[in-house]
Motif scaffolding. Structure first.
Motif: not given
Length: 123
Positions: A3, A8-9, A14
């Protein structure tokens, strides 16, 4: 883990940048382990298209260069003998020169006349 390598949202970058992930991947490969995130950060770069043809041509060129160098060295080893043979052929025996030619002609003219005649007989 995985992740931290994904965006990222909200379109944010990242947590681990691509450059940092590449450094981590190189460290993992240096330790002899397998990089588990190939689908996110690709593995070792592939050679560009035509690289094997380039390497083949480079090897051929190097082989040709080495063979040419060998030929030149062999020819240079023969040079002293070739030079002495050439000088022996070009040396003029002044005893064979007619006395009249010695009186009326220059050394250069005598050399041209007698050497030209002798060389044309040899061929």
């Amino acid at each position: 883990g995985e992740s931290a390598l994904k965006p990222r949202s909200g379109g944010k970058a990242p947590l681990i940048s691509h450059a940092e992930a590449m450094r981590l991947r190189e460290m993992v490969y240096k330790e002899g382990q397998q990089w588990p995130y190939e689908h996110l950060v690709p593995g070792p770069p592939q050679p560009p298209a035509g690289a094997d043809l380039y390497l083949k041509r480079k090897a051929e060129k190097e082989a040709k260069k080495q063979s040419r160098l060998k030929e030149v060295q062999e020819a240079m080893a023969k040079m002293p003998q070739l030079i002495s043979d050439y000088r022996a052929v070009r040396k003029l025996d002044w005893a064979t020169v007619a006395p009249l030619d010695k009186l009326t002609m220059t050394k250069t003219a005598i050399r041209q006349k007698y050497l030209k005649a002798r060389l044309s007989k040899q061929q």
